[in-house]
Write an enzyme that holds these catalytic residues in place. Structure first.
Site, mmCIF file in Angstrom:
data_model
loop_
_atom_site.group_PDB
_atom_site.id
_atom_site.type_symbol
_atom_site.label_atom_id
_atom_site.label_comp_id
_atom_site.label_asym_id
_atom_site.label_seq_id
_atom_site.Cartn_x
_atom_site.Cartn_y
_atom_site.Cartn_z
ATOM 1 N N TYR A 123 27.267 36.958 37.875
ATOM 2 C CA TYR A 123 27.488 35.577 37.131
ATOM 3 C C TYR A 123 28.633 34.679 37.741
ATOM 4 O O TYR A 123 28.831 33.813 37.046
ATOM 5 C CB TYR A 123 27.740 36.371 35.690
ATOM 6 C CG TYR A 123 26.554 36.626 34.892
ATOM 7 C CD1 TYR A 123 25.898 37.980 35.243
ATOM 8 C CD2 TYR A 123 26.039 35.949 33.973
ATOM 9 C CE1 TYR A 123 24.928 38.315 34.342
ATOM 10 C CE2 TYR A 123 24.999 36.194 33.285
ATOM 11 C CZ TYR A 123 24.385 37.456 33.580
ATOM 12 O OH TYR A 123 23.348 37.842 32.881
ATOM 13 N N LYS A 190 27.079 51.487 39.479
ATOM 14 C CA LYS A 190 25.912 51.922 40.301
ATOM 15 C C LYS A 190 26.565 52.323 41.594
ATOM 16 O O LYS A 190 26.480 51.707 42.711
ATOM 17 C CB LYS A 190 24.920 50.899 40.353
ATOM 18 C CG LYS A 190 23.378 51.172 40.841
ATOM 19 C CD LYS A 190 22.555 52.230 40.372
ATOM 20 C CE LYS A 190 21.562 52.666 41.385
ATOM 21 N NZ LYS A 190 20.773 53.694 40.508
ATOM 22 N N ASP A 224 21.406 53.099 35.431
ATOM 23 C CA ASP A 224 19.682 53.433 35.245
ATOM 24 C C ASP A 224 19.699 54.849 34.363
ATOM 25 O O ASP A 224 18.875 54.561 33.246
ATOM 26 C CB ASP A 224 18.860 53.921 36.543
ATOM 27 C CG ASP A 224 19.828 54.422 37.677
ATOM 28 O OD1 ASP A 224 20.840 54.710 37.380
ATOM 29 O OD2 ASP A 224 18.923 54.677 38.417
ATOM 30 N N ASP A 248 25.282 42.804 30.416
ATOM 31 C CA ASP A 248 24.335 41.766 29.781
ATOM 32 C C ASP A 248 23.052 42.749 29.290
ATOM 33 O O ASP A 248 22.682 42.558 28.262
ATOM 34 C CB ASP A 248 23.945 40.890 30.726
ATOM 35 C CG ASP A 248 23.268 39.706 30.217
ATOM 36 O OD1 ASP A 248 23.157 39.736 28.882
ATOM 37 O OD2 ASP A 248 22.631 38.917 31.009
#
Ligand code: NAD
Length: 359
Positions: A123, A190, A224, A248
């Site tokens: 972002y 991640k 995930d 988000d």
């Protein structure tokens, strides 16, 4: 008496802002509102989407209640919301996710908080358009340094993640846990794939967690897997802390767990400034219809009252919202079992029902 900036926003913004304002007034907390215009309306009136006056007002008053703003479609328009967070360094986005009886949802008794890093990651707005000379040069440079091949017709978005920004958001999450008597912080990442960006986030989380080890439990989760766990066992989670993009996505997933956008409040918090806003957008097709659910905006006002240390008023307003939701009578169409239910009330009528329940 507090002085607070009010941004009425676009689309359904002015309606939900009016509903929240009257609910706050009914708690007895005295607020002098300084109204400033940003977004589509500001663009029409002054040619600027985020006028300096808006930032100056928030910097001066330190607290703002903001209704949703439309991001005009077209080249050159970045989201006002992202710009506002960056300009005021509102580095923490806090979204409580709570079940309220009466709101349709696959789960009951969920009570968790999503803390999203707001200032960096994908972002940051550092993007290179496909085909531009600078993009082609960048691709060549990256290929030179990485030894990897990038397709010539690629666009590039940069994902910076720093130790300093990770440290302050993770610290924020732990401090939040202590302040609101929460037991566990889960850092979501991640890092198995993005070793040098998410890797920093995870390593920093482990370091900061050591300082709180005797008071708050620390856990790690890969994003995930987190998404799956949240829809299978949401009750296992308490405070989640995430980099910007995962934050988000996961916060919308969590809003879905407790009944959707109509009831999801939020806050963007910096070191001495806070802007409170609903998670939902300006839903332009409902603008001016007195139809949409004011709950998310009213619950954002509850968060604002807590931030102002008006704990009792916040409690009274939240309890009033709970009662109206649980009764399920004076609620908007989206909270009825059948969306065409003729007994659904309008935005302002639901706010009035809430006001009638304030002690
Ligand atoms: P949206 O949240 O405005 O609307 C999506 C749908 O959700 C609506 O059509 C409606 O069915 C439902 N909905 C939203 N709020 C509701 C409410 N209070 N009560 C009942 N139903 C509600 O999302 P969008 O259509 O993707 O975006 C519209 C505009 O809002 C865009 O310009 C977008 O950039 C902007 N936006 C602003 C913010 C913000 O200001 N914080 C956040 C998200 C989107």
């Amino acid at each position: 008496m507090y002085k607070v900036t009010l941004i009425p926003g676009d689309g359904i913004g002015p309606e939900v802002a009016a509903a929240a304002k009257k609910c706050i007034a009914a708690t007895g907390v005295k607020i002098e509102w300084e109204e400033v215009i940003a977004g589509e309306r500001a663009l029409k009136e002054s040619g600027e989407i985020l006028p300096k006056k808006v930032l100056d007002s928030i910097k001066k008053n330190k607290v703002a209640l903001k209704a949703p703003i439309t991001t005009p479609i077209g080249e050159g328009f970045r989201s006002v919301n992202v710009a506002l967070r960056q300009a005021l360094d509102l580095y923490a986005c806090v979204r409580p996710v709570k079940s309220y009886p009466g709101v349709k949802s696959p789960f009951k008794n969920i009570d968790l908080v999503v803390v999203r890093e707001n200032s960096e990651d994908l972002y940051a707005g550092i993007e290179f358009e496909e085909g531009k000379p600078e993009t082609k040069n960048l691709i060549k440079e990256i290929e030179k340094y990485s030894g990897k091949t990038i397709r010539k017709d690629s666009g590039i978005s940069i994902k910076p993640i720093s130790i300093s920004a990770s440290d302050r958001i993770i610290r924020f999450a732990f401090e939040y846990a202590l302040k609101f008597n929460r037991k566990k912080v889960t850092a979501v990442h991640k890092a198995n794939i993005m070793k040098f960006t998410d890797g920093i986030f995870l390593k920093t989380a482990r370091e900061v967690a050591k300082e709180y080890a005797d008071k708050v439990v620390f856990e790690e989760a890969i994003v995930d897997n987190m998404a799956m766990q949240l829809v299978q066992k949401p009750h296992n989670y308490d405070v989640l802390v995430l980099p910007n993009l995962y934050g988000d996505i996961i916060s919308d997933l969590c809003a879905g767990l407790v009944g959707g956008l109509g009831v999801a409040p939020g806050a963007n918090i910096g070191s001495d400034i806070a802007v409170f806003e609903a998670v939902h957008g300006s839903a332009p097709k409902y603008a001016g219809k007195n139809k949409v659910n004011p709950t998310a905006m009213i619950l954002s006002a509850v968060l604002m009252l807590r931030y102002l240390k008006e704990g009792q008023a916040a409690e009274n307003l939240e309890n009033a919202v709970k009662k109206v939701l649980a009764e399920g009578k004076s609620v908007t169409y989206d909270l009825k079992t059948n969306r065409d239910d003729p007994t659904a009330v309008g935005t302002q009528e639901m706010a009035d029902a809430i006001i009638s329940k304030i002690k």
